[in-house]
Design an enzyme around this catalytic site. Sequence first.
Site, short mmCIF file in Angstrom:
data_model
loop_
_atom_site.label_atom_id
_atom_site.label_comp_id
_atom_site.label_asym_id
_atom_site.label_seq_id
_atom_site.Cartn_x
_atom_site.Cartn_y
_atom_site.Cartn_z
CD GLU A 265 -67.92 11.25 -29.21
OE1 GLU A 265 -67.44 10.90 -28.10
OE2 GLU A 265 -68.29 12.41 -29.44
CD GLU A 319 -58.71 14.94 -29.42
OE1 GLU A 319 -59.25 16.05 -29.47
OE2 GLU A 319 -59.35 13.87 -29.38
CE LYS A 322 -61.20 15.31 -25.28
NZ LYS A 322 -62.08 14.24 -25.78
CD GLU A 328 -62.22 12.41 -21.50
OE1 GLU A 328 -62.42 13.14 -22.48
OE2 GLU A 328 -62.92 11.42 -21.25
#
Length: 460
Positions: A265, A319, A322, A328
């Site tokens: 990541e 997303e 999250k 985030e």
Amino acid sequence: MAVLVLSVLILSCFSAIPFTHADSGMIGVNYGRIADNLPAAEKVVELLKSQGINRVKLFDTDKTVLTALANSGIKVVVSLPNENLTAAAADQSYTDNWVQENVKKYTPATDIEAIAVGNEVFVDPKNTTKYLVAAMTNVQSSLVKFNLDESVKISSPIALSALANSYPPSAGSFKPDLIEPVIKPMLDLLRKTSSHLMVNAYPFFAYAANADKIPLDYALFKENAGNVDPGNGLKYNSLFDAQIDAVFAAMAAVGFNDVKLVVTETGWPSAGDENEIGAGSANAAAYNGGLVKRVLTGNGTPLKPNEPLHVYLFALFNENQKTGPTSERNYGLFYPNENKVYDVPFSTTVTPVSDSKVKVPVKTPSHVGQTWCVANAKTTKEKLQEALDYACGEGGADCRPIQKGATCYDPESLEAHASYAFNSYYQKNSRGVGTCDFGGAAYVVSQSPKYGKCEFPTGH
């Protein structure tokens, strides 16, 4: 950072032709699923295949996703979640059953090549660290039992917080309380199984916390003075390289200089809260674009120059479910409707003429009248040239009219040629949101551009 993510390892993302240089690194894209507005798994697989993506990493063993990946030609990495570590460590029969139901059951239709046992276990609030090595050992024994150990590897992603020291890179070291109980036995298992150590590394976090000390250009792969490691004299031109070499140094310090590493990541958010210094689309595009170029050159880090980097970007989509700070929910390269958040060229090769690229369809037009995309004359020549190279190369714009002797070669200026290329890209993508930006090098106009006798198209 990601708990339920599907990571995609690609040889040349966003291109129908894989980047196959033998000494190049590989770029991956994490596909996070913590959202309620993402395409169905079957559609995502179609998207991955259309982009030439041939490796996928799933941070669970979701049946729908694994089934969708069957006969796709995409190699898959699955994961045993942190909450399963206790049971996996305690009982060999548990891992036998888990491997049979979540790995063997789907092969060979779904080409599973590795298992990630847990994710950032050392920072798991449920304190599962003590179970990690036993769980990994049992999973490996189960793979042997089912004759899968040669084709399926194991590992476990660690966060950089596993390091007690990361600066200078040559002084990298693991936290003392982790070394004997977990680091050494885990690395020994990785060595014996010819597996890579998985590492999650985010220069963004280091920069945001130390913006008064770390130059932004150093964090974004831009030109900078660099930083010389006083311990070994090696010069670093990026924070990312420094972080990775700190891990290599830490492994060497405990006797595992030969274990290879993959970055599972890394990324940069396109938006963040007011106190999240550095978050923004321009910086995200610079970081991810710079990293892709850095990896695909084939060079390793200063400490390991002959070992190409294997890296997974975070993430494929923004997303919306999250938790935590705004950043985030804004690591995606794409919005859920598949429009790009910003442009990132995913290849080191640039073709002046290209009309055969496979692209993601842009579904939401941002302008309904006749509009065009032109170059921003206030942008630096370097930035214009870089954007022009992308548009004519990986962007798939029709740049034949601006070749020497063609209808739009005159006037022979960077601004005119870039404007034509940007507009071709913009029109081919249905004038979609974000398709006329190129990191600030372009903007939309409502009157037909005038460059010599060249006529700019308004649709394809």
